[in-house]
Scaffold this active site. Structure first.
Site, PDB file in Angstrom:
ATOM      1  N   ILE A  89       0.858  -1.181   0.000  1.00  0.00           N
ATOM      2  CA  ILE A  89       0.000   0.000   0.000  1.00  0.00           C
ATOM      3  C   ILE A  89       0.893   1.230   0.000  1.00  0.00           C
ATOM      4  O   ILE A  89       1.809   1.345   0.830  1.00  0.00           O
ATOM      5  CB  ILE A  89      -0.903   0.016   1.257  1.00  0.00           C
ATOM      6  N   ASN A 145       0.772   5.162   0.492  1.00  0.00           N
ATOM      7  CA  ASN A 145      -0.016   6.304   0.947  1.00  0.00           C
ATOM      8  C   ASN A 145       0.821   7.570   0.865  1.00  0.00           C
ATOM      9  O   ASN A 145       1.703   7.803   1.692  1.00  0.00           O
ATOM     10  CB  ASN A 145      -0.488   6.075   2.380  1.00  0.00           C
ATOM     11  N   CYS A 196       3.583  -1.630   3.401  1.00  0.00           N
ATOM     12  CA  CYS A 196       3.106  -0.293   3.055  1.00  0.00           C
ATOM     13  C   CYS A 196       4.274   0.682   3.035  1.00  0.00           C
ATOM     14  O   CYS A 196       5.306   0.452   3.662  1.00  0.00           O
ATOM     15  CB  CYS A 196       2.039   0.182   4.041  1.00  0.00           C
ATOM     16  N   LYS A 197       4.071   1.737   2.276  1.00  0.00           N
ATOM     17  CA  LYS A 197       4.965   2.886   2.315  1.00  0.00           C
ATOM     18  C   LYS A 197       4.125   4.096   2.691  1.00  0.00           C
ATOM     19  O   LYS A 197       3.156   4.430   2.009  1.00  0.00           O
ATOM     20  CB  LYS A 197       5.635   3.125   0.961  1.00  0.00           C
ATOM     21  N   MET A 198       4.513   4.760   3.777  1.00  0.00           N
ATOM     22  CA  MET A 198       3.824   5.971   4.212  1.00  0.00           C
ATOM     23  C   MET A 198       4.702   7.167   3.885  1.00  0.00           C
ATOM     24  O   MET A 198       5.757   7.352   4.488  1.00  0.00           O
ATOM     25  CB  MET A 198       3.541   5.936   5.717  1.00  0.00           C
TER      26      MET A 198
END
Length: 327
Positions: A154, A156, A183-185
């Site tokens: 994911i 974001n 995920c990568k925020m």
């Protein structure tokens, strides 16, 4: 070329969101300069030799939205071939997926798998960001993951998705999907990084948390994050990788903590340039420090370089990074 994959999480460490290199000028009748695959491979091999755990090709920094389908395939397959020939077999590659349509996202993922990427970094669909609720985001990612030929993460990045924020509850639910592996925020909410990294209901051997900012590396890795996907590491890979290695090692000794603090200060200070100049600044740094690429910047509207004297104005931060890189 296809790399055999299974639904395993990417390795911990520092990934680089590599910029896409272009030649200096178009070749008529083309309107824009073509890809510079030779420079792309040269840079990728340099990163692989200097501590970088993997690459993100065609993410936001890689200007995937400015490339054709054929160019995206050419870039991934070219880098995969170049790394293999240099002895880096099965080197980790994530491919950016920056589109809002479920069907088109699956097309990008199929192309990426065929070209040799092991994971897809899938941007949250943000064109109608203000109207996108968390339930719909969960369904969108589930549909994509169900049919993707490779595992996905994911992505974001509120700055390019009309300020969509993936909620903590959405991460928890999607982390249970067997083909959603991390995920990568790319935002400044460190609490979200830490909460998802420490959530006891998530299997962290199968779902990895990465930040898009090296400024957050030490703090989030000390509290369980898997690493960073960081633009500054495209210029100074050894130093950012050293910071990760120290922060990830347990136990953290007083001596290691002192070095973590020293390195984090140097990295955070230099990241100010990346924050201000983005892709143009990263490419300028790669050229100035590594002599790879050119000073043409990206494709329109990102064409061009820093103003005269701007790179030199960052000499205190960059000289410190250069010294650390040479240690």
């Amino acid at each position: 070329m296809t790399v055999v994959t299974s639904s395993i999480a990417p390795p911990e460490g520092v990934f680089v969101p590599v910029p896409t290199f272009f030649k200096s000028s178009p070749v008529p009748p083309a309107l824009q300069a073509p890809l510079d695959i030779e420079a792309q491979i040269q840079h990728s091999i340099h990163l692989a030799k200097n501590g970088i755990r993997g690459l993100v090709l065609l993410g936001s920094t890689g200007e995937a939205i400015h490339l054709s389908r054929e160019e995206r395939f050419e870039l991934i397959s070219g880098v995969r071939k170049g790394l293999t020939e240099a002895g880096f077999l099965d080197y980790p590659i994530m491919a950016g997926v920056l589109t809002n349509s479920v069907d088109e996202a699956l097309e990008w993922l199929a192309d990426a798998e065929r070209a040799g990427a092991q994971w897809g970094l899938v941007l949250a669909p943000g064109y109608f960001g203000a109207a996108a609720n968390q339930e719909n985001l969960q369904e969108w990612y589930t549909l994509v993951a169900d049919s993707s030929p490779i595992p996905i993460l994911i992505y974001n990045y509120p700055g390019v998705t009309n300020n969509i924020i993936v909620s903590l509850e959405t991460y928890t639910k999607l982390a249970a999907h067997p083909k959603i592996v991390g995920c990568k925020m790319s935002h400044g909410n460190v609490s979200h990084h830490v909460q998802v990294s420490l959530d006891p209901t998530i299997d962290h051997s199968k779902f990895r948390v990465f930040s898009g900012f090296g400024q957050q590396l030490g703090p989030i890795v000390l509290f369980g994050a898997a690493g960073v996907i960081d633009g500054l590491a495209a210029i100074y890979p050894r130093t950012v990788s050293r910071l990760f290695d120290l922060a990830a090692k347990r136990p953290v000794t007083p001596e290691a903590l002192s070095e973590i603090q020293l390195l984090q200060f140097a990295v955070s200070r230099a990241e100010e340039m990346v924050g201000k100049w983005g892709i143009v600044g990263i490419k300028e740094g790669i050229y100035q420090v590594l002599k790879i690429g050119n000073l043409q910047g990206g494709r329109l509207p990102l064409k061009g370089r820093m103003p005269k004297g701007e790179w030199e104005s960052w000499s205190v931060a960059m000289d410190a990074m250069k010294k650390l890189e040479e240690v």
